[in-house]
Design a protein around this motif. Structure first.
Motif, short mmCIF file in Angstrom:
data_model
loop_
_atom_site.label_atom_id
_atom_site.label_comp_id
_atom_site.label_asym_id
_atom_site.label_seq_id
_atom_site.Cartn_x
_atom_site.Cartn_y
_atom_site.Cartn_z
N GLU A 171 0.85 -1.19 0.00
CA GLU A 171 0.00 0.00 0.00
C GLU A 171 0.89 1.23 0.00
N ILE A 172 0.66 2.14 -0.95
CA ILE A 172 1.38 3.40 -0.96
C ILE A 172 0.51 4.44 -0.25
N GLY A 173 1.09 5.11 0.75
CA GLY A 173 0.34 6.09 1.52
C GLY A 173 -0.65 5.43 2.44
N CYS A 174 -0.17 4.75 3.47
CA CYS A 174 -1.04 3.91 4.31
C CYS A 174 -1.84 4.70 5.33
N GLY A 175 -1.49 5.97 5.57
CA GLY A 175 -2.26 6.74 6.54
C GLY A 175 -2.29 6.09 7.91
N PHE A 176 -3.48 6.01 8.49
CA PHE A 176 -3.63 5.46 9.84
C PHE A 176 -3.75 3.94 9.86
N GLY A 177 -3.69 3.31 8.70
CA GLY A 177 -3.63 1.86 8.66
C GLY A 177 -4.92 1.13 8.38
N GLN A 178 -6.01 1.86 8.11
CA GLN A 178 -7.26 1.15 7.85
C GLN A 178 -7.23 0.41 6.51
N GLY A 179 -6.47 0.93 5.54
CA GLY A 179 -6.34 0.22 4.27
C GLY A 179 -5.66 -1.12 4.42
N ILE A 180 -4.75 -1.22 5.37
CA ILE A 180 -4.06 -2.48 5.63
C ILE A 180 -5.07 -3.57 6.00
N ASP A 181 -6.05 -3.21 6.82
CA ASP A 181 -7.11 -4.16 7.19
C ASP A 181 -7.82 -4.70 5.95
N ILE A 182 -8.17 -3.80 5.04
CA ILE A 182 -8.90 -4.19 3.84
C ILE A 182 -8.05 -5.09 2.95
N ILE A 183 -6.78 -4.72 2.79
CA ILE A 183 -5.88 -5.52 1.95
C ILE A 183 -5.72 -6.92 2.52
N ARG A 184 -5.62 -7.01 3.82
CA ARG A 184 -5.44 -8.31 4.48
C ARG A 184 -6.72 -9.15 4.46
N ARG A 185 -7.83 -8.54 4.88
CA ARG A 185 -9.05 -9.31 5.11
C ARG A 185 -9.90 -9.49 3.86
N ARG A 186 -9.95 -8.45 3.02
CA ARG A 186 -10.84 -8.51 1.86
C ARG A 186 -10.14 -9.01 0.60
N PHE A 187 -8.86 -8.70 0.49
CA PHE A 187 -8.11 -9.12 -0.70
C PHE A 187 -7.24 -10.35 -0.46
N GLY A 188 -7.16 -10.80 0.77
CA GLY A 188 -6.45 -12.04 1.07
C GLY A 188 -4.94 -11.95 0.98
N ALA A 189 -4.38 -10.79 1.33
CA ALA A 189 -2.93 -10.65 1.27
C ALA A 189 -2.26 -11.42 2.40
N MET A 190 -1.30 -12.23 2.05
CA MET A 190 -0.58 -13.02 3.05
C MET A 190 0.49 -12.20 3.74
N HIS A 191 1.11 -11.28 3.00
CA HIS A 191 2.06 -10.34 3.58
C HIS A 191 1.79 -8.96 3.01
N VAL A 192 1.78 -7.95 3.88
CA VAL A 192 1.50 -6.58 3.46
C VAL A 192 2.67 -5.69 3.84
N SER A 193 3.16 -4.94 2.86
CA SER A 193 4.09 -3.85 3.10
C SER A 193 3.33 -2.55 2.91
N ALA A 194 3.64 -1.55 3.72
CA ALA A 194 2.93 -0.28 3.63
C ALA A 194 3.91 0.86 3.89
N ILE A 195 3.77 1.92 3.10
CA ILE A 195 4.63 3.08 3.29
C ILE A 195 3.79 4.34 3.45
N ASP A 196 4.39 5.33 4.09
CA ASP A 196 3.80 6.66 4.15
C ASP A 196 4.92 7.67 4.30
N LEU A 197 4.72 8.84 3.70
CA LEU A 197 5.73 9.90 3.78
C LEU A 197 5.81 10.50 5.18
N ASP A 198 4.70 10.47 5.91
CA ASP A 198 4.59 11.12 7.21
C ASP A 198 4.92 10.12 8.33
N PRO A 199 5.98 10.37 9.11
CA PRO A 199 6.33 9.44 10.20
C PRO A 199 5.22 9.29 11.24
N GLN A 200 4.39 10.31 11.40
CA GLN A 200 3.26 10.21 12.32
C GLN A 200 2.27 9.13 11.86
#
Length: 202
Positions: free
Chosen positions: A44-73
């Motif tokens: 995921e490019i630009g993961c924000g607060f991480g809600q997209g990670i949930d969707i990628i894992r649970r809805r798309f069946g990703a076995m491993h997820v990498s996520a980046i964001d420009l903002d360290p916060q």
């Protein structure tokens, strides 16, 4: 480009999470013919607060997820949302300079991030580089008319030059080596695209 305070608040609000899970995820899944997954490696490019990670894992069946964001916060918030997950790697990063090897991922996701990237064409090229041949780029994003108007300029901080509409993003995807599987355009305000990286045989 980092979000301003208002957009950060809106992205973090529960209604945004609900909308993404209940409306956007089913629409993105409907771009595929048949079932999706399992996906060995997703980004995921630009993961924000991480809600997209949930969707990628649970809805798309990703076995491993990498996520980046420009903002360290945002990186810290996404990590805190998913503590101790051995299937997840969240790190600070720039969509225009992805710190991953060529052909690393089976699927890459853009949940309304490219419109924040000044050189969005370079980000598309980087996605093409890190995707394996036959891999998918799943995109939902906002177009020029939404972000380059007086109200949006007053409320938010977005790049105002080199912005794109539906046709622009489709053309850039094809230039970068993608074929368009399916695309939806909402009145040149926003769109969804499923693009597949061409294999050597096509």
């Amino acid at each position: 480009m980092k979000l301003n305070r208002l957009e950060t608040y809106l992205v973090a609000h529960p209604w945004r999470h609900w909308l993404q899970a209940r409306l956007e995820a089913p629409l993105l899944l409907s771009l595929f013919e048949g079932d999706v997954g399992p996906v060995p490696a997703a980004l995921e490019i630009g993961c924000g607060f991480g809600q997209g990670i949930d969707i990628i894992r649970r809805r798309f069946g990703a076995m491993h997820v990498s996520a980046i964001d420009l903002d360290p916060q945002m990186v810290a918030a996404a990590r805190a949302r998913h503590p101790g997950c051995d299937w997840l790697d969240v790190r600070q990063g720039n969509a225009c300079e992805l710190a991953f090897a060529d052909n690393s991922f089976d699927m890459v996701f853009d949940f309304a991030v490219l419109h924040h990237v000044p050189d969005w064409q370079r980000a598309v090229d980087e996605v093409a580089r890190v995707l394996r041949p036959g891999g998918y780029f799943v995109i939902e994003d906002l177009y020029r008319a939404v972000i380059c108007n007086p109200l949006s300029r007053r409320l938010f901080v977005h790049p105002q030059h080199n912005r794109f509409d539906h046709g622009d993003i489709l053309r850039q995807l094809m230039l970068a080596g993608f074929e368009i599987v399916k695309a939806r355009n909402l009145l040149q305000l926003a769109g969804m695209v499923l693009a597949r990286k061409r294999t050597p045989n096509n």
